[in-house]
Design a protein around this motif. Structure first.
Motif, PDB file in Angstrom:
ATOM      1  N   THR A 168      26.895  27.312 -40.646  1.00 49.38           N
ATOM      2  CA  THR A 168      27.982  27.051 -39.703  1.00 49.38           C
ATOM      3  C   THR A 168      29.329  27.075 -40.417  1.00 49.38           C
ATOM      4  O   THR A 168      30.292  27.708 -39.956  1.00 49.38           O
ATOM      5  N   ALA A 169      29.406  26.382 -41.557  1.00 52.83           N
ATOM      6  CA  ALA A 169      30.653  26.368 -42.328  1.00 52.83           C
ATOM      7  C   ALA A 169      30.928  27.736 -42.943  1.00 52.83           C
ATOM      8  O   ALA A 169      32.067  28.234 -42.918  1.00 52.83           O
ATOM      9  N   GLU A 170      29.889  28.362 -43.485  1.00 52.59           N
ATOM     10  CA  GLU A 170      30.063  29.641 -44.173  1.00 52.59           C
ATOM     11  C   GLU A 170      30.515  30.743 -43.224  1.00 52.59           C
ATOM     12  O   GLU A 170      31.474  31.476 -43.510  1.00 52.59           O
ATOM     13  N   THR A 171      29.859  30.866 -42.081  1.00 60.21           N
ATOM     14  CA  THR A 171      30.205  31.949 -41.175  1.00 60.21           C
ATOM     15  C   THR A 171      31.571  31.740 -40.534  1.00 60.21           C
ATOM     16  O   THR A 171      32.298  32.701 -40.283  1.00 60.21           O
ATOM     17  N   ARG A 172      31.936  30.490 -40.292  1.00 63.30           N
ATOM     18  CA  ARG A 172      33.267  30.239 -39.726  1.00 63.30           C
ATOM     19  C   ARG A 172      34.348  30.637 -40.729  1.00 63.30           C
ATOM     20  O   ARG A 172      35.357  31.253 -40.362  1.00 63.30           O
ATOM     21  N   MET A 173      34.135  30.305 -41.995  1.00 67.43           N
ATOM     22  CA  MET A 173      35.098  30.683 -43.019  1.00 67.43           C
ATOM     23  C   MET A 173      35.192  32.198 -43.136  1.00 67.43           C
ATOM     24  O   MET A 173      36.292  32.766 -43.246  1.00 67.43           O
ATOM     25  N   LEU A 174      34.053  32.882 -43.115  1.00 72.60           N
ATOM     26  CA  LEU A 174      34.053  34.334 -43.223  1.00 72.60           C
ATOM     27  C   LEU A 174      34.710  34.975 -42.006  1.00 72.60           C
ATOM     28  O   LEU A 174      35.422  35.979 -42.143  1.00 72.60           O
ATOM     29  N   GLU A 175      34.496  34.417 -40.828  1.00 70.47           N
ATOM     30  CA  GLU A 175      35.145  34.936 -39.620  1.00 70.47           C
ATOM     31  C   GLU A 175      36.657  34.795 -39.716  1.00 70.47           C
ATOM     32  O   GLU A 175      37.405  35.719 -39.381  1.00 70.47           O
ATOM     33  N   ASN A 176      37.110  33.626 -40.150  1.00 71.24           N
ATOM     34  CA  ASN A 176      38.554  33.397 -40.279  1.00 71.24           C
ATOM     35  C   ASN A 176      39.163  34.332 -41.315  1.00 71.24           C
ATOM     36  O   ASN A 176      40.264  34.865 -41.123  1.00 71.24           O
ATOM     37  N   ALA A 177      38.446  34.533 -42.427  1.00 67.23           N
ATOM     38  CA  ALA A 177      38.953  35.425 -43.472  1.00 67.23           C
ATOM     39  C   ALA A 177      39.007  36.868 -42.973  1.00 67.23           C
ATOM     40  O   ALA A 177      39.968  37.600 -43.257  1.00 67.23           O
ATOM     41  N   ALA A 178      37.983  37.281 -42.213  1.00 70.90           N
ATOM     42  CA  ALA A 178      37.967  38.641 -41.681  1.00 70.90           C
ATOM     43  C   ALA A 178      39.109  38.850 -40.694  1.00 70.90           C
ATOM     44  O   ALA A 178      39.758  39.911 -40.682  1.00 70.90           O
ATOM     45  N   THR A 179      39.384  37.843 -39.873  1.00 74.35           N
ATOM     46  CA  THR A 179      40.490  37.934 -38.921  1.00 74.35           C
ATOM     47  C   THR A 179      41.821  38.051 -39.648  1.00 74.35           C
ATOM     48  O   THR A 179      42.678  38.870 -39.290  1.00 74.35           O
ATOM     49  N   ALA A 180      42.011  37.225 -40.683  1.00 78.81           N
ATOM     50  CA  ALA A 180      43.255  37.276 -41.454  1.00 78.81           C
ATOM     51  C   ALA A 180      43.435  38.630 -42.127  1.00 78.81           C
ATOM     52  O   ALA A 180      44.545  39.192 -42.150  1.00 78.81           O
ATOM     53  N   GLU A 181      42.334  39.178 -42.648  1.00 74.27           N
ATOM     54  CA  GLU A 181      42.430  40.476 -43.317  1.00 74.27           C
ATOM     55  C   GLU A 181      42.748  41.586 -42.329  1.00 74.27           C
ATOM     56  O   GLU A 181      43.546  42.489 -42.620  1.00 74.27           O
ATOM     57  N   ARG A 182      42.153  41.529 -41.126  1.00 77.19           N
ATOM     58  CA  ARG A 182      42.456  42.534 -40.100  1.00 77.19           C
ATOM     59  C   ARG A 182      43.912  42.464 -39.673  1.00 77.19           C
ATOM     60  O   ARG A 182      44.517  43.480 -39.304  1.00 77.19           O
ATOM     61  N   ASP A 183      44.473  41.265 -39.717  1.00 72.53           N
ATOM     62  CA  ASP A 183      45.871  41.088 -39.320  1.00 72.53           C
ATOM     63  C   ASP A 183      46.844  41.405 -40.447  1.00 72.53           C
ATOM     64  O   ASP A 183      48.033  41.084 -40.359  1.00 72.53           O
ATOM     65  N   GLY A 184      46.338  42.007 -41.516  1.00 68.82           N
ATOM     66  CA  GLY A 184      47.201  42.410 -42.616  1.00 68.82           C
ATOM     67  C   GLY A 184      47.335  41.389 -43.726  1.00 68.82           C
ATOM     68  O   GLY A 184      48.153  41.556 -44.636  1.00 68.82           O
ATOM     69  N   GLY A 185      46.519  40.342 -43.679  1.00 69.46           N
ATOM     70  CA  GLY A 185      46.577  39.325 -44.715  1.00 69.46           C
ATOM     71  C   GLY A 185      45.685  39.663 -45.893  1.00 69.46           C
ATOM     72  O   GLY A 185      45.192  40.783 -46.037  1.00 69.46           O
ATOM     73  N   GLN A 186      45.435  38.673 -46.713  1.00 66.67           N
ATOM     74  CA  GLN A 186      44.630  38.871 -47.905  1.00 66.67           C
ATOM     75  C   GLN A 186      43.150  38.736 -47.590  1.00 66.67           C
ATOM     76  O   GLN A 186      42.754  38.148 -46.588  1.00 66.67           O
TER      77      GLN A 186
END
Length: 250
Positions: A168-186
């Protein structure tokens, strides 16, 4: 198809609902609807799922889905059990602790492939055939540990709940990171490296944390894998110690 009454109580589980007595329109089946929902969830996440979206993917009228699935919630419950079917039962010739590790690893890998699934844990009873098969496997493996019969179910639940909590914690973190990367973040790894740099260069009051950040402790992925394995082995070692002792927990 009988009209659903507004405000009527929904069944506790789709698995407790009697199946439809009449076939729906040709070309559709519950299995096909569920597989399409899983594909949509994998591609776009929970927020994108709707009966209309699934119907559009199937090139069908959205009302035709209700012949097979009563509600969106029922569809999510079916989709969750569908992916539980990917959890692989370990080989019978392995020691019980290796079998439990293998089962836990397969469950974690399933959550990694279907990141939406961990968010549904606790929403439903999880009494579908695939979920029950996985639970039965965990019970059977745990019974080989030497624990008493009244401890075996708690041992199996402990391992499965550890994996679900970690995922639950791992996938939420990965989802947030993927969203940030798609939005041009790191990327997730870039973000982890930046945090480590910030800890090393500041936060002087946290000396132990700074010392940890100064060591080569690996990438974020490597750390998660190491933490998961360590926690799982601690649990299994504890179960083995309990089984070898004469003590019975309160």
């Amino acid at each position: 198809m009988a009209e659903r009454k507004r405000g009527a109580a929904q069944p506790a589980s789709v698995w407790l609902t009697p199946p439809a007595r009449q076939p729906g329109p040709p070309g559709l089946s519950r299995d096909r609807i569920v597989r399409t929902a899983v594909e949509l969830l994998d591609a776009e996440g929970l927020q994108a799922l709707s009966m209309r979206r699934v119907a559009a993917q199937l090139d069908a009228g959205h009302m035709s889905l209700y012949w097979h699935v009563n509600t969106k919630g029922a569809l999510l419950e079916l989709a969750l059990d569908e992916v539980f079917g990917e959890v692989v039962a370990p080989a019978d010739d392995l020691p019980w602790d290796e079998r439990l590790c293998a089962l836990a690893g397969s469950l974690r890998a399933m959550f990694a492939r279907h990141r939406w699934a961990a968010r549904l844990i606790g929403e439903y009873l999880n009494i579908g055939p695939n979920a029950l098969r996985m639970t039965d496997t965990a019970l059977r493996v745990a019974s080989g540990s030497g624990l008493s019969p009244d401890q075996t179910d708690s041992a199996a639940a402990l391992v499965l709940e550890y994996v679900c909590g970690f995922a639950t914690a791992e996938t939420r973190m990965l989802e947030n990171a993927a969203t940030a990367e798609r939005d041009g973040g790191q990327s997730a790894e870039e973000g982890f490296a930046n945090v480590s740099d910030a800890v090393r260069s500041g936060f002087t009051e946290f000396a132990t944390l700074r010392e940890l950040a100064s060591r080569d402790i690996g990438t974020a992925t490597e750390i998660r894998d190491r933490n998961f394995t360590f926690g799982l082995r601690c649990i299994i070692a504890g179960l083995g110690t309990l089984a070898d002792s004469d003590e019975t927990p309160a």
